[in-house]
Motif scaffolding. Structure first.
Motif, mmCIF file in Angstrom:
data_model
loop_
_atom_site.group_PDB
_atom_site.id
_atom_site.type_symbol
_atom_site.label_atom_id
_atom_site.label_comp_id
_atom_site.label_asym_id
_atom_site.label_seq_id
_atom_site.Cartn_x
_atom_site.Cartn_y
_atom_site.Cartn_z
ATOM 1 N N ALA A 11 0.710 -1.259 0.020
ATOM 2 C CA ALA A 11 0.140 -0.050 0.011
ATOM 3 C C ALA A 11 0.865 1.238 -0.012
ATOM 4 O O ALA A 11 1.896 1.275 0.559
ATOM 5 C CB ALA A 11 -0.926 -0.240 1.286
ATOM 6 N N THR A 12 0.434 2.080 -0.691
ATOM 7 C CA THR A 12 1.375 3.505 -0.755
ATOM 8 C C THR A 12 1.138 4.128 0.474
ATOM 9 O O THR A 12 0.125 4.229 1.168
ATOM 10 C CB THR A 12 0.663 4.355 -2.070
ATOM 11 O OG1 THR A 12 1.580 5.345 -1.894
ATOM 12 C CG2 THR A 12 -0.651 4.751 -1.830
ATOM 13 N N THR A 13 2.134 4.917 0.815
ATOM 14 C CA THR A 13 2.254 5.796 1.938
ATOM 15 C C THR A 13 1.878 7.261 1.571
ATOM 16 O O THR A 13 1.985 8.350 2.452
ATOM 17 C CB THR A 13 3.268 5.835 2.742
ATOM 18 O OG1 THR A 13 4.502 6.246 2.085
ATOM 19 C CG2 THR A 13 3.545 4.229 3.252
ATOM 20 N N ALA A 14 1.730 7.544 -0.030
ATOM 21 C CA ALA A 14 1.448 8.819 -0.375
ATOM 22 C C ALA A 14 0.420 9.344 -0.037
ATOM 23 O O ALA A 14 -0.881 8.487 0.191
ATOM 24 C CB ALA A 14 1.900 8.601 -1.816
ATOM 25 N N THR A 15 0.320 10.669 0.431
ATOM 26 C CA THR A 15 -1.074 11.446 0.497
ATOM 27 C C THR A 15 -1.126 12.396 -0.515
ATOM 28 O O THR A 15 -0.324 12.865 -1.173
ATOM 29 C CB THR A 15 -0.909 12.163 1.840
ATOM 30 O OG1 THR A 15 0.011 13.060 1.955
ATOM 31 C CG2 THR A 15 -0.817 11.199 2.938
ATOM 32 N N GLY A 16 -2.461 13.130 -0.763
ATOM 33 C CA GLY A 16 -2.406 14.258 -1.756
ATOM 34 C C GLY A 16 -1.526 15.282 -1.428
ATOM 35 O O GLY A 16 -0.887 16.019 -2.401
ATOM 36 N N ALA A 17 -1.117 15.503 -0.111
ATOM 37 C CA ALA A 17 -0.283 16.674 0.293
ATOM 38 C C ALA A 17 1.156 16.288 -0.474
ATOM 39 O O ALA A 17 1.866 17.205 -0.788
ATOM 40 C CB ALA A 17 -0.324 17.119 1.773
#
Length: 459
Positions: free
Chosen positions: A61-67
């Protein structure tokens, strides 16, 4: 001007996520088992040769967020999650960057593995909407990985004028790109967007798939059919299933080209998790708006028409700011401040955008029919939301949490939300019906109390 006006509380500005069986029919496996096996084989066939993981669930799962994605896109137009690093190498990223620069278009590429439960709840559309809002850019073109990691999606704001969606769909059907890598597919999407041939190529490829399927010989099931035709039945069924899935994908893609009006854009529902830090920023903005209204009142002449209404709006905005419990209330402060400024203006002004007050002052009024309802309502909309309705697209709306669900703010029962009852000013009944007057009669306080009393108990 008198100096007895209230100054917003300083707390308001406080700073702050095999083989096929042969032989007699009696020896064959049951039809249901055969069909299941064939479907699994079809899925495996369709999951290969994509240049990306067959499905995002197969990757971490990605740890990326919109920010974090938006921040990275400020320095490079191509964002590639580490899970896709083997599919799109640094050298290929540089090639895509140079290709984007040559187009002169505001193109961004976001390749992220998506799963249910991540920051975007596994939705490419949600991810695109969150990142676009974080970037705060329009016009903007975005090419993303899809919900399954094997296709591409195209988005454009404020409207799909460069055929971005069709360009992404076309690349999914092109024969020459069947076994191409992810970078090559993204590059072809960018090329189609730049040349404006996305719709043309998509239509041609969809028609080709239709023709090829129609030209396939069908199994003769009439009495007296030859035994050889019967023996090849399982193979024909497998081929038919593969083709059916391909044609189905084409038809789904084609249907996506026909905008269908819905009540709201559900990606906003995932903004709650991604925008947790935004509440502090919105609180500061709301306080600034109240202070700006106060400054305007200081400069106003005692004979200014609408001065009394402006003072009422100022007082109500300060009271709501002090009692604000989350983004919806803070948006209400913005609406009250706008009501005060409108009272001081020499010409009539529209309220803030009905769908989300953070969009700013409305550009016009229009009629809108909420999904699943017969009646139409007259609402004030910003330019982007007005264009979305005109082209039968879903406007982006302010979503709220209500009894454990994320819904558009206007779907909260009116007795539990002053903002749902008034549409932040759009649904007021007449010139004497104002947000400030409703706050003054205690509607905001009573609605907030009812809202809290209906929230699920947390142990």
């Amino acid at each position: 001007m008198s100096s007895d006006r209230r100054t917003p509380s300083t707390a308001a500005t406080a700073p702050t996520p095999p083989t096929v069986p042969t032989g007699r029919a009696a020896s064959r496996p049951p039809a249901s088992r055969l069909l299941a096996a064939l479907l699994l084989a079809c899925a495996a066939l369709l999951g290969t040769g994509t240049g990306a993981p067959a499905r995002a669930d197969a990757t971490p799962a990605t740890t990326a967020t919109g920010a974090s994605i938006a921040e990275a896109l400020k320095t490079s137009p191509v964002y590639v999650d580490p899970a896709f690093a083997a599919a799109v190498t640094p050298a290929q990223q540089q090639q895509l960057t140079e290709q984007i620069a040559a187009t002169g278009l505001p193109v961004k590429v976001v390749l992220v593995p998506l799963q249910k439960g991540d920051a975007f709840d596994g939705s490419a559309k949600a991810m695109a909407a969150v990142v676009q809002e974080r970037l705060g850019r329009s016009p903007l073109i975005m090419v993303t990985s899809d919900d399954y990691g094997s296709w591409l999606n195209g988005f454009e704001w404020p409207a799909d004028t460069h055929q971005v969606r069709d360009s992404a769909n076309a690349v999914g059907l092109l024969k020459e790109l069947k076994d191409a890598g992810l970078a090559a597919k993204v590059g072809r999407v960018i090329d189609l967007v730049a040349t404006g041939k996305g719709t043309e190529v998509y239509k041609a490829e969809a028609d080709r798939v239709d023709r090829e399927y129609s030209a396939r010989p069908h199994t003769d099931d009439t009495p007296g059919a030859s035994s050889s035709s019967s023996a090849t039945g399982p193979f024909a069924l497998a081929a038919a299933l593969v083709l059916a899935l391909v044609v189905g994908a084409a038809l789904v893609a084609r249907s996506r080209r026909r905008p269908r009006h819905t009540a709201f854009t559900f990606p906003d529902a995932v903004f709650a998790a991604d925008r947790a830090a935004d509440e502090a920023g919105l609180r500061r903005q709301a306080a600034d708006e109240v202070l700006a209204l106060g400054a305007a009142l200081d400069e106003a002449d005692g004979s200014t028409p609408g001065l009394g209404r402006a003072l009422d709006a100022y007082d109500a905005a300060g009271r709501v700011l002090d009692g604000a419990d989350g983004i919806p209330d803070l948006a209400g402060v913005l609406a009250l401040a706008a009501e005060g400024r409108a009272a001081l203006a020499p010409e009539p002004r529209l309220p803030l955008c009905f769908f989300d007050p953070r969009h700013g002052t409305a550009a016009r009024r229009t009629t809108w029919r909420p999904l699943g309802r017969r009646e139409r309502v007259d609402v004030a909309v910003c330019a982007d939301c007005g264009q979305a309705l005109k082209t039968r697209r879903s406007p982006q709306v302010l979503a709220v949490r209500d009894q454990g669900r994320t819904v558009p703010y206007f779907e909260v029962p009116a007795d539990r939300s002053l903002w749902a009852a008034t549409g932040y000013g759009s649904l007021l009944s007449g010139p004497d019906d104002t947000l400030a007057a409703r706050v003054g009669t205690g509607e905001f306080t009573r609605a907030a109390h009812r809202q809290r009393s209906t929230e699920p108990h947390q142990d």
